[in-house]
Design a protein around this motif. Structure first.
Motif, PDB file in Angstrom:
ATOM      1  N   LYS A   1      86.859  -1.535  30.596  1.00 24.85           N
ATOM      2  CA  LYS A   1      87.690  -2.856  31.482  1.00 24.85           C
ATOM      3  C   LYS A   1      86.482  -4.310  30.600  1.00 24.85           C
ATOM      4  N   LEU A   2      84.960  -3.381  31.088  1.00 27.58           N
ATOM      5  CA  LEU A   2      84.104  -4.325  31.285  1.00 27.58           C
ATOM      6  C   LEU A   2      84.220  -4.326  29.313  1.00 27.58           C
ATOM      7  N   LYS A   3      84.167  -3.361  28.965  1.00 26.54           N
ATOM      8  CA  LYS A   3      84.761  -3.781  26.928  1.00 26.54           C
ATOM      9  C   LYS A   3      85.543  -4.302  26.955  1.00 26.54           C
ATOM     10  N   ASN A   4      85.793  -5.348  27.540  1.00 28.66           N
ATOM     11  CA  ASN A   4      86.959  -6.190  27.181  1.00 28.66           C
ATOM     12  C   ASN A   4      86.267  -7.924  27.490  1.00 28.66           C
TER      13      ASN A   4
ATOM     14  N   VAL B   1      81.944  -7.901  39.059  1.00 32.21           N
ATOM     15  CA  VAL B   1      81.910  -8.597  40.423  1.00 32.21           C
ATOM     16  C   VAL B   1      83.973  -9.564  39.635  1.00 32.21           C
ATOM     17  N   LEU B   2      84.121 -10.234  39.403  1.00 34.57           N
ATOM     18  CA  LEU B   2      84.927 -10.590  38.231  1.00 34.57           C
ATOM     19  C   LEU B   2      86.164 -10.062  38.422  1.00 34.57           C
ATOM     20  N   LEU B   3      85.579  -8.807  37.714  1.00 36.49           N
ATOM     21  CA  LEU B   3      86.815  -7.420  38.160  1.00 36.49           C
ATOM     22  C   LEU B   3      86.863  -7.270  39.356  1.00 36.49           C
ATOM     23  N   TRP B   4      86.119  -7.187  40.221  1.00 31.91           N
ATOM     24  CA  TRP B   4      86.367  -6.536  41.726  1.00 31.91           C
ATOM     25  C   TRP B   4      86.639  -7.953  42.153  1.00 31.91           C
ATOM     26  N   LEU B   5      87.103  -8.874  42.316  1.00 33.93           N
ATOM     27  CA  LEU B   5      87.263  -9.936  43.385  1.00 33.93           C
ATOM     28  C   LEU B   5      88.565  -9.651  44.014  1.00 33.93           C
ATOM     29  N   PRO B   6      89.831  -9.371  43.168  1.00 37.02           N
ATOM     30  CA  PRO B   6      90.319  -8.959  42.519  1.00 37.02           C
ATOM     31  C   PRO B   6      91.342  -9.050  43.999  1.00 37.02           C
TER      32      PRO B   6
ATOM     33  N   ASN C   1      87.062  10.132  36.480  1.00 37.24           N
ATOM     34  CA  ASN C   1      87.959   8.836  35.613  1.00 37.24           C
ATOM     35  C   ASN C   1      87.578   7.767  35.707  1.00 37.24           C
ATOM     36  N   GLN C   2      87.685   7.214  37.098  1.00 33.79           N
ATOM     37  CA  GLN C   2      87.546   5.860  38.239  1.00 33.79           C
ATOM     38  C   GLN C   2      86.574   4.860  37.083  1.00 33.79           C
ATOM     39  N   ILE C   3      85.511   5.191  36.775  1.00 34.08           N
ATOM     40  CA  ILE C   3      84.127   5.276  36.330  1.00 34.08           C
ATOM     41  C   ILE C   3      83.594   4.768  34.893  1.00 34.08           C
ATOM     42  N   GLU C   4      85.084   5.664  34.279  1.00 34.78           N
ATOM     43  CA  GLU C   4      85.437   5.532  33.149  1.00 34.78           C
ATOM     44  C   GLU C   4      86.336   4.514  32.390  1.00 34.78           C
ATOM     45  N   ARG C   5      87.588   4.343  33.342  1.00 35.51           N
ATOM     46  CA  ARG C   5      88.255   3.118  33.653  1.00 35.51           C
ATOM     47  C   ARG C   5      87.611   1.573  33.597  1.00 35.51           C
ATOM     48  N   MET C   6      86.644   1.536  34.431  1.00 33.80           N
ATOM     49  CA  MET C   6      85.661   0.339  35.023  1.00 33.80           C
ATOM     50  C   MET C   6      84.864  -0.088  33.486  1.00 33.80           C
ATOM     51  N   PHE C   7      84.464   0.950  32.622  1.00 27.41           N
ATOM     52  CA  PHE C   7      83.749   0.427  31.431  1.00 27.41           C
ATOM     53  C   PHE C   7      84.463  -0.107  30.759  1.00 27.41           C
TER      54      PHE C   7
END
Length: 126
Positions: A89-92, A116-121, A81-87
Motif C-alpha cells: 500500500k505504501l508503494k502506491n 499515518v494517512l493509511l492508518w487514520l481510517p 502477510n500484514q506487514i507485506e500488504r502495508m508495504f
C-alpha cells in the motif's frame, strides 16, 4: 537461438551464495528483534543456524520438498502477510516507490506521513 540457462560452476554452493550476506546484516539488528518473519526463501539450515546462535526465533515455513521440515509459529507468520500488504500500500504512493527524496530524513518523513494517512481510517472506525 535460445540463451543457455545460467548454471552453477563447479564448487559453488547455492545455499552459501544466497545467504552469505545474511549473517552480517543480522548482526546489525540482532539486539533489536526477538523473531525473524521471513518467507520460504530463507528456509536454509545456514539461516536457521545463524538465528539459533543469535537467540532469535525463526518464523520461516519450510519448503514442501524439505525432508525434515522445521516447525514455525503460524500466528506470527500471518503478521508477515500484514506487514507485506502495508508495504504494498505504501508503494502506491509514487514518491515512496521511486524514492525521489534526496535525503534519508525527508524520505522517512514522507513514509511516516503516508503510513499515518493509511492508518487514520482504522483509528476513525474504532
Amino acid at each position: 537461438m535460445a540463451c543457455p540457462s545460467p548454471r552453477l560452476q563447479g564448487g559453488e554452493d547455492r545455499t552459501l551464495t544466497d545467504t552469505q550476506g545474511f549473517g552480517p546484516l543480522m548482526r546489525m539488528i540482532v539486539d533489536r528483534i526477538d523473531a525473524l518473519l521471513a518467507d520460504k526463501g530463507y528456509h536454509s539450515d545456514a539461516v536457521r543456524d545463524t538465528l539459533n546462535s543469535m537467540d532469535v526465533e525463526a518464523v520461516i515455513p519450510a519448503r514442501r520438498n524439505r525432508r525434515d521440515p522445521a516447525a514455525h509459529d503460524r500466528v506470527k507468520y500471518r503478521w508477515r502477510n500484514q506487514i507485506e500488504r502495508m508495504f504494498n500500500k505504501l508503494k502506491n504512493w509514487r514518491r515512496v516507490a521511486t524514492r525521489y527524496d534526496k535525503t534519508a530524513e525527508s524520505y522517512i518523513g514522507f513514509v511516516s506521513l503516508a503510513s499515518v494517512l493509511l492508518w487514520l481510517p482504522f483509528v476513525h472506525d474504532a
